[in-house]
Structure formats: C-alpha cells, structure tokens
Design a protein around this motif. Structure first.
Motif, PDB file in Angstrom:
ATOM      1  N   ASP A  71       0.707  -1.328  -0.023  1.00 48.92           N
ATOM      2  CA  ASP A  71      -0.041  -0.233  -0.069  1.00 48.92           C
ATOM      3  C   ASP A  71       0.809   1.431   0.061  1.00 48.92           C
ATOM      4  OD1 ASP A  71      -2.567  -1.243   2.359  1.00 48.92           O
ATOM      5  OD2 ASP A  71      -2.603  -1.281   0.112  1.00 48.92           O
TER       6      ASP A  71
ATOM      7  N   VAL B  70     -10.799   8.389   7.498  1.00 49.40           N
ATOM      8  CA  VAL B  70      -9.631   9.527   7.229  1.00 49.40           C
ATOM      9  C   VAL B  70      -9.258  10.216   8.362  1.00 49.40           C
ATOM     10  CG1 VAL B  70      -8.797  11.128   5.804  1.00 49.40           C
ATOM     11  CG2 VAL B  70      -9.978   9.220   4.866  1.00 49.40           C
ATOM     12  N   ALA B  73      -7.873   6.744  11.654  1.00 50.68           N
ATOM     13  CA  ALA B  73      -7.587   5.102  11.627  1.00 50.68           C
ATOM     14  C   ALA B  73      -6.919   5.079  12.764  1.00 50.68           C
ATOM     15  CB  ALA B  73      -7.050   5.112  10.169  1.00 50.68           C
ATOM     16  N   PRO B  74      -6.554   3.598  13.242  1.00 48.41           N
ATOM     17  CA  PRO B  74      -5.572   3.265  14.181  1.00 48.41           C
ATOM     18  C   PRO B  74      -4.339   3.420  13.870  1.00 48.41           C
ATOM     19  CG  PRO B  74      -7.358   1.411  13.727  1.00 48.41           C
ATOM     20  CD  PRO B  74      -7.419   2.430  12.699  1.00 48.41           C
ATOM     21  N   GLU B  75      -3.867   3.142  12.873  1.00 46.29           N
ATOM     22  CA  GLU B  75      -2.397   3.585  12.607  1.00 46.29           C
ATOM     23  C   GLU B  75      -2.294   4.112  11.263  1.00 46.29           C
ATOM     24  OE1 GLU B  75       0.215   4.326  13.241  1.00 46.29           O
ATOM     25  OE2 GLU B  75       1.117   3.250  14.941  1.00 46.29           O
ATOM     26  N   LEU B  76      -1.197   4.704  10.773  1.00 49.02           N
ATOM     27  CA  LEU B  76      -1.018   5.320   9.414  1.00 49.02           C
ATOM     28  C   LEU B  76      -1.055   4.333   8.530  1.00 49.02           C
ATOM     29  CD1 LEU B  76       1.921   7.795  10.234  1.00 49.02           C
ATOM     30  CD2 LEU B  76      -0.529   8.082  10.229  1.00 49.02           C
ATOM     31  N   GLU B  77      -0.671   3.115   8.538  1.00 47.89           N
ATOM     32  CA  GLU B  77      -0.797   2.101   7.827  1.00 47.89           C
ATOM     33  C   GLU B  77      -2.065   1.813   7.409  1.00 47.89           C
ATOM     34  OE1 GLU B  77       1.390   1.866  10.469  1.00 47.89           O
ATOM     35  OE2 GLU B  77       3.161   1.749   9.388  1.00 47.89           O
ATOM     36  N   GLU B  78      -3.023   1.811   8.367  1.00 46.13           N
ATOM     37  CA  GLU B  78      -4.414   1.719   8.072  1.00 46.13           C
ATOM     38  C   GLU B  78      -5.080   2.875   7.292  1.00 46.13           C
ATOM     39  OE1 GLU B  78      -4.669  -1.442   8.826  1.00 46.13           O
ATOM     40  OE2 GLU B  78      -2.786  -1.257   9.838  1.00 46.13           O
ATOM     41  N   GLU B  79      -4.654   4.310   7.596  1.00 49.46           N
ATOM     42  CA  GLU B  79      -5.131   5.324   6.868  1.00 49.46           C
ATOM     43  C   GLU B  79      -5.012   4.902   5.412  1.00 49.46           C
ATOM     44  OE1 GLU B  79      -6.168   8.292   7.603  1.00 49.46           O
ATOM     45  OE2 GLU B  79      -5.995   8.246   9.680  1.00 49.46           O
ATOM     46  N   VAL B  80      -3.602   4.512   5.267  1.00 47.94           N
ATOM     47  CA  VAL B  80      -3.377   4.419   3.553  1.00 47.94           C
ATOM     48  C   VAL B  80      -4.337   3.289   2.962  1.00 47.94           C
ATOM     49  CG1 VAL B  80      -1.613   3.769   2.044  1.00 47.94           C
ATOM     50  CG2 VAL B  80      -1.143   5.155   3.939  1.00 47.94           C
ATOM     51  N   ALA B  81      -4.225   2.084   3.810  1.00 49.18           N
ATOM     52  CA  ALA B  81      -5.170   1.049   3.271  1.00 49.18           C
ATOM     53  C   ALA B  81      -6.709   1.305   3.127  1.00 49.18           C
ATOM     54  CB  ALA B  81      -5.063  -0.163   4.583  1.00 49.18           C
ATOM     55  N   ALA B  83      -7.976   4.341   2.798  1.00 47.77           N
ATOM     56  CA  ALA B  83      -8.296   5.246   1.754  1.00 47.77           C
ATOM     57  C   ALA B  83      -8.216   4.344   0.489  1.00 47.77           C
ATOM     58  CB  ALA B  83      -7.304   6.553   1.890  1.00 47.77           C
ATOM     59  N   ASN B  84      -7.206   3.461   0.322  1.00 45.91           N
ATOM     60  CA  ASN B  84      -7.185   2.744  -0.728  1.00 45.91           C
ATOM     61  C   ASN B  84      -8.599   2.206  -1.203  1.00 45.91           C
ATOM     62  OD1 ASN B  84      -4.630   2.814  -2.011  1.00 45.91           O
ATOM     63  ND2 ASN B  84      -3.636   1.086  -0.997  1.00 45.91           N
TER      64      ASN B  84
ATOM     65  N   ASN C 298      -8.581   3.755  19.420  1.00 44.39           N
ATOM     66  CA  ASN C 298      -8.255   2.596  18.771  1.00 44.39           C
ATOM     67  C   ASN C 298      -6.937   1.679  19.352  1.00 44.39           C
ATOM     68  OD1 ASN C 298     -10.081   2.883  16.334  1.00 44.39           O
ATOM     69  ND2 ASN C 298      -8.895   4.551  15.999  1.00 44.39           N
TER      70      ASN C 298
END
Lengths: 125, 304, 322
Positions: A71, B70, B73-81, B83-84, C298
């Motif tokens: 991602d 947006v 999210a729990p973590e930045l990685e999840e923000e990106v996922a 939004a993807n 979270n």
C-alpha cells in the motif's frame, strides 16, 4: 515574537516550544504494549533486477508488514516484488567505518536505534 | 506555471526513474472515455441502467463510509489501506453510474443538475433517498474498527463473488468493470479478513467487540441473496449475476474466517427482499446523503 | 537509552565536516554531533507531524466534495499525505526516534507542527487554495531539502516533492474551474485567497536575522536558503499565477520592482500569526484532539494485533523439532 518561530517543518513556521529532548530513545525496557515493531522495506520494480531499500513501516507481524508495504511503497502497483524484514534482524556494516567506539556493536542497521533493549548500566549507550 | 520549480521537478523526475505518473495511478478523468457504450441486443436499457445503479450505489455508499475513517484510523498504515479501499470503490461507482447514465436512467436527477455536469454526478448528487438502491449492509454506520472490518469482509466477499462471475457478462462494459474490480475486491476482502482474524483472536476486548459487530451485522446478510425482478431478467439474459448463486460461496468465506478467528458463526438469516434495493433506507441514510450531496446542491448550476 | 556523548576524537568531527563540506550525505551509521542528530529529529518529526495534521483541513471536505472526480482526487491527495508522514517518520527513526513516541509528543504538544494547519477550511475553495498556495509554499521550502545533508531525509524529500507537485497542480486546476464558473464559485475563491495569502507568506518563518537556528542549520547543510529568499521566490512565482486565475491578492503594496524583476510586498503582521501559534487559533485544539482520539480510541486494535502475533510466535516455538 519572531524568535518563537522557525521555518522548519516542511510547511514552515513551526513554533519553538520549551526545549525538550526530541524522541530520544523509547521508554526504558522497550515500547509500550501494542506498539508494532519496525520493518524495513525493499522493493524491486518491474524492470529492475535488484531490490532497493525504500523506507520502513510499523506492522504487528510479517504478513501485515508485506501488505502494508504494498500500500505505502508501491501504491498497489502490480508486478512489484517486496521484501520486508524486521529492522532488528538486519546485520549491517559500512564501507568506511571510522568510529572505533562504534565497532564493538557495529552490526546494527542504525547507529541509535530504539528497538534494542540496552541495559541502563552500559556506558555511553 | 513555468520557472524554477518546474525545472527542478523535471530534474528530480529524470534522476529517479522518470515514471512521471501520478502516485496512485490515473483514472481521474472520464471513466468511460473511448468505450463503446451501446446497450447489447435484446436487453432493456432501463433494466441495465437499474442494475448498474444497484452495483454503483453499493460501491458509492460503502466508499463514503470508509472515507469517514480518514484521520481517525488506528495507525498510519491503516489510513493508507482504508483510503485505498475507498478510492477503489469510488472508481467502481463512477464507472457504474456513468454506465447507468448511458442507459438513460437519470430520471429527475438530470433536470435538477446543470446540463454540463457528468451523468455520474447528476446521479450521485441529485437523486433523492428513495432512488438509491444500495443494500443496508453498506449504508449502516461504520461503528468501531471491528464493525468496519466485519462489514468490509461481508460486503467485499459478496461483491467479489458477483464480480468474478460478472466478468463473463454479455455487456462488455460490465464485463470490463468487473475485470478491473476483481483484483481490487480480492485485496479488500483479504485485508478485512486479516483484521477479523486478529481482532477475533487478539485480546479479550477485541474479541468482545468483534462478536458484537458480527451480531449487529448478521441480520443484514438476509438482504443479499434474493434477486430483484431486474436482476432475474438480466441474469436470464446473460448480463447480470443472480445473487443467489453466490450465496454459498459468501457463506463459506465468512464461516471460514470467523471460525479461524475463534468466533461463533451465527445461524444464517432467512433471505428476504432487500429493502435497500427497493429504495427504502435506514434512518441514518438521510444524514449520509445530506453530507454527500449538500455542497453540490447548494450550487446546482456549478461545474467543479 | 541515552545516546553516545560527544567525546569524539578530532578525526570523527573532521570527517563529519568534510562530508558536509563536500556536499555529500551523512548516513544512519555515521558519527554525527548530538546537536545535529537532535536537531534533525526535531525538524523531521515536526515535518512528519505537519503532514499528518495537514490531512485534517482538507480531509474535512472529503465527504462533501461536490463531484466524484474531485472526491477521488482529494482522497488520493490526503492518502499521499499519510504516506509522506510515514516516509518522514521512517527517516526520523533512522536517527533513534520511535514513531509512537513522536506521536505521543505531538499529542502532548511537546513537539509542534506547522502552524498553517491551525487555520480552518471554511469553504470548499479553501481546498483549492491550500493546494495552490500552501502546497506551493511548502514546495519552495521542501525542494531545497532534497539536498539535505542527511541521506534518509533527502531521499524522503525527493519522493515527497514529486508527489506534492501533483497536488499543487490539482489545487490550481480546481481554482481555475471555479473562477470560470458561477459568481458564487468565484466569490468563494476570492474569499479563500483573502484568508490564506498572508498565512502562506508567514509559512516561511521570520526574517532571518531573528531566527536563532538558521546559522547552525545552514552550516550543517540542513537548511539551504534563508527564509526571506524562499519567501521572495514564492511571491515571484505566485503573483503571475494569480493573474492567470483572475484573483486579487490582498496586498495593496504588491507591485513589480522594475529593476530586479521581483515583486515588492507589504509588511507581514506577525501578531495575528502569533495568536494562532500560541493556541488561540480556531483549530489548534481540534487538530490535536482528532489525533489523540485516533490513538486512544483505537489502542485496543493495536493491542489485539500484537496479541495475535504473540500467540502465533508462541505456536511456532511450540512446534516439535523436525
């Protein structure tokens, strides 16, 4: 007033707060529960031959790490090969290592990583 | 915008591979540009348009719900996922709404909006609540992260199963949309599944929240398998996929994931006609639409 | 864990200075002065925090974006900003920082972020103006950072700059569309420009003779140009763009200087900006509260994932030897 600001921070004009050491180390004994470890990410593009280090991310385990890397570092480009490695699993050396004080533990990928559990009693660490 | 900065960027671009493309790929322009949008022989255009609205609204509404995460999210990685996923679904919605437009099912929305805005926007912003035909499954409040992941799992497993078969549709446009969507939906389903596993088999608290999420969501699965009259006609014509044929597969996927996540699989609800497909929505849907449509409706003559 | 104290032999200091002097890169395993390391962590971390906080003012318009195409563009942009934050936190971590720890410091207001993001996005035109002016100013600040003396920061910045150039163009394109649109849209754009112009100029920071860190940052190759130089460059680039758009910039003293070919502009009123910085801005609390809530609401999610991973690790260890 203007001494209160700098133009740092990419988007500029960040106020200078009280002087507090910035991000020095983690909490003693390692990160709090729930903190995800650091993974380094290597990517090989479609036409390339070698994996290239592109950065790092945090993930709870290897499977989440490799998908997160897709991602963040490839924006889901198909045909890109990704390696993720726990930063703590990397053994490193530098070509022109000039610091004898660094030599004894000269295998860490970063000079000042937070992810090593260093006992308080070790001097200069 | 000539000048110093432009030159610098060219140099940077060349020095570093010169991919020269937008970071997340293209697709910001007319979704059906260059595609032959003629309605296949023997197919009723308004049926085809109505079907495209069903699939399009499912994607649009779920995309909107995911977008609510947006900055939360729990973590930045999840923000990106997240939004993807939202961006993929938005892309699918645009293609499907545009297809519905070429079939002429614009109704009142076309006159409410200025003539120069594209069909996809007329449909998204100027239809009323009773004209939206998405399932309740995609419109209910996102809830906590467990509820969002359970919903995403169910919705993407269902949609993936439909799209996998829709690749063989006699309508080349639907077939193309489905072909593009299958890898995207596979990714969404697998992302949600990874999370449901970790939340179900994580801590006591995460397990409790996931159980609650499953219990709240389960009744909505009743809406998925029953075909509307439109879907039945189109399935018989080789255009659409009758949702009842994917029911078994969806149950298998959900059961497998829940069991591995140490969660009890509730009894499957008896299928019923989907109220959402008939334009009847949950109380929270009005607020969702008000947020989605409010600004555009304030400026009905505007192009953006 | 404390860090290596500064008792280098002169050789290490000389080597460090030689690398800087030859405009080469310091890399994560090199010896570096503590001030260099700490200063970089602070600068990179605050840059990262700015990207993450910067998602909010524009992100607030995602749900209401008035066309599906604009919604998609904005969603991709905000996603990019999350990615930029991640690249930058990753660079800070090569210096011994921990991302979670940096986030905690942001939330506790012990580290800062760019004050420009404490202004609210009152209308949809603000989204375009942020792309045009704020990202435009950020690009002026950031392109020089691509030659920062610290390797990981420079490399992160190259990637960030490339993506940010798209953002600026799309913000400008939105404004062009609106300026060719209805009177309501045109008025919206002019109002947004009126509110964001001066704050954008202030992004470059105070005049350099007032800036305490500049001299050391310049010597260490972290800062490449003075605040005033960058601000002037931004003005010179932007004034012609405003003419293309057909918007007026809210500065009666803005005028071309025939001799230099640059633009003169009026005096900046730093007192309003100071109010925003010191917490009297409308959004200061909201920005941090949102970040805090994301973390706290979270926390159970992160713990669950960690617990799951630990169970799997236990399972692996429990396997009988082959």
């Amino acid at each position: 007033m203007s001494a209160d600001l700098t133009a740092e921070g990419g988007h500029g004009a960040v106020p200078i707060g009280p002087s507090i050491p910035s991000g020095l180390g983690g909490s003693p004994g390692g990160p709090p529960p729930g903190r995800w470890p650091l993974y380094e990410v290597f990517v090989r593009g479609k036409r390339g031959l070698n994996h290239v280090h592109v950065g790092s991310l945090h993930a709870p385990d290897d499977e989440m790490a490799v998908h997160a890397a897709r991602d963040v570092y490839t924006r889901r480009n198909e045909g890109v090969s990704i390696w993720v490695v726990l930063a703590s699993d990397i053994t490193a050396s530098s070509p022109d290592e000039k610091d004898p004080m660094f030599a004894p533990s000269g295998d860490k990928v970063y000079r000042h990583p937070t992810f090593y559990d260093i006992p308080d009693t070790v001097p200069h660490m | 915008m000539a000048g110093h900065e432009e030159t610098v960027y060219d140099a940077l671009d060349q020095a570093h591979g010169g991919e020269g493309q937008w970071a997340f790929g293209t697709g910001f322009d007319d979704p059906l540009a260059g595609v032959d949008t003629a309605v296949p022989d023997g197919v009723d255009a308004s049926d085809l348009g109505a079907y495209c609205l069903m699939l399009g609204d499912d994607a649009l509404v779920l995309s909107q719900r995911l977008t609510e995460w947006v900055t939360r999210a729990p973590e930045l990685e999840e923000e990106v996922a997240l939004a993807n996923c939202a961006l993929d679904l938005l892309g699918q919605a645009r293609l499907l709404l545009a297809r519905a437009g070429t079939c002429g099912v614009l109704g009142r929305s076309r006159s409410a909006a200025t003539g120069s805005i594209p069909d996809e926007d007329a449909l998204a912003y100027f239809r009323e609540s009773e004209e939206f035909v998405n399932h309740h499954l995609v419109e209910v409040d996102g809830g906590d992260f467990a509820a969002t992941m359970v919903r995403l799992l169910a919705a993407s497993a269902y949609r993936l199963a439909l799209f996998a078969r829709l690749r063989d549709s006699r309508d080349p446009v639907l077939a193309a949309i489905a072909a593009k969507g299958v890898p995207e939906l596979t990714y969404h389903r697998d992302y949600a599944a990874r999370w449901v596993l970790r939340l179900g088999d994580g801590t006591t608290e995460s397990h409790r929240r996931t159980v609650e999420a499953v219990d709240a969501l389960w009744p909505l699965l009743a809406d998925l398998p029953a075909a509307t009259a439109v879907e039945a006609r189109l399935a018989a014509a080789g255009i659409a996929v009758d949702p009842c044929v994917v029911d078994g597969e969806v149950r298998d996927v959900l059961s497998t994931v829940l069991e591995q996540a140490t969660l009890e699989v509730p009894p499957w609800p008896t299928p019923r006609p989907s109220p959402g497909r008939a334009g009847s929505h949950t109380p929270g849907f009005d607020e969702l639409l008000a947020t989605l449509q409010g600004l555009a409706r304030e400026h009905p003559a505007a192009t953006w | 864990m404390s860090v290596a104290t500064d008792l280098p032999d002169d050789g290490l200091q000389r080597d460090f200075e030689s690398i800087i002097g030859h405009d080469r890169r310091i890399e994560p395993r090199d010896w570096m002065p503590e001030g260099y390391r700490k200063g970089l962590i602070r600068q990179i971390a605050q840059h990262a925090h700015s990207e993450i906080i910067g998602m909010q003012p524009e992100g607030d318009w995602l749900l209401a974006a008035p066309s599906l195409r604009r919604k998609a563009i904005l969603l991709a942009k905000v996603q990019d900003e999350a990615g930029h934050g991640m690249y930058l936190y990753a660079a800070a971590e090569t210096l011994g920082a921990d991302r979670g720890d940096l986030t905690d410091k942001l939330i506790e207001r012990r580290q800062k972020y760019s004050s420009i993001f404490n202004y609210p996005t009152l209308t949809y035109a603000d989204v375009g103006v942020i792309g045009w002016l704020v990202d435009g100013a950020a690009i002026c600040n950031q392109v020089p950072l691509c030659r920062s003396s610290y390797g990981p920061y420079a490399r992160a910045m190259i990637r960030v700059c490339k993506e940010e150039s798209f953002h600026q163009r799309q913000g400008f394109e939105l404004l062009m569309t609106m300026m060719r649109g209805t009177p309501g849209q045109q008025a919206m754009v002019q109002d947004a420009v009126d509110r964001w112009w001066w704050p954008s100029l202030m992004m470059f920071g105070p005049p350099d003779d007032d800036s305490p860190n500049s001299a050391q940052s310049m010597a260490w190759g972290i800062k490449r140009h003075s605040n005033d130089e960058l601000r002037q460059r931004f003005v010179d680039m932007t004034v012609p763009q405003a003419a293309v758009l057909g918007v007026a910039l809210p500065d009666p003293e803005l005028a071309p200087d025939e001799e230099t070919g640059r633009y003169r502009f009026g005096a900046i009123d730093w007192s309003e900006f100071k109010a925003v910085i010191s917490g009297d801005g409308p959004c200061n609390d909201e920005r941090i509260a949102r970040r805090r809530a994301a973390r706290d609401d979270n926390a159970w999610v992160l713990e669950a994932a960690t617990a799951y991973a630990a169970k799997r690790a236990d399972d692996d260890r429990a396997l009988p030897a082959a």
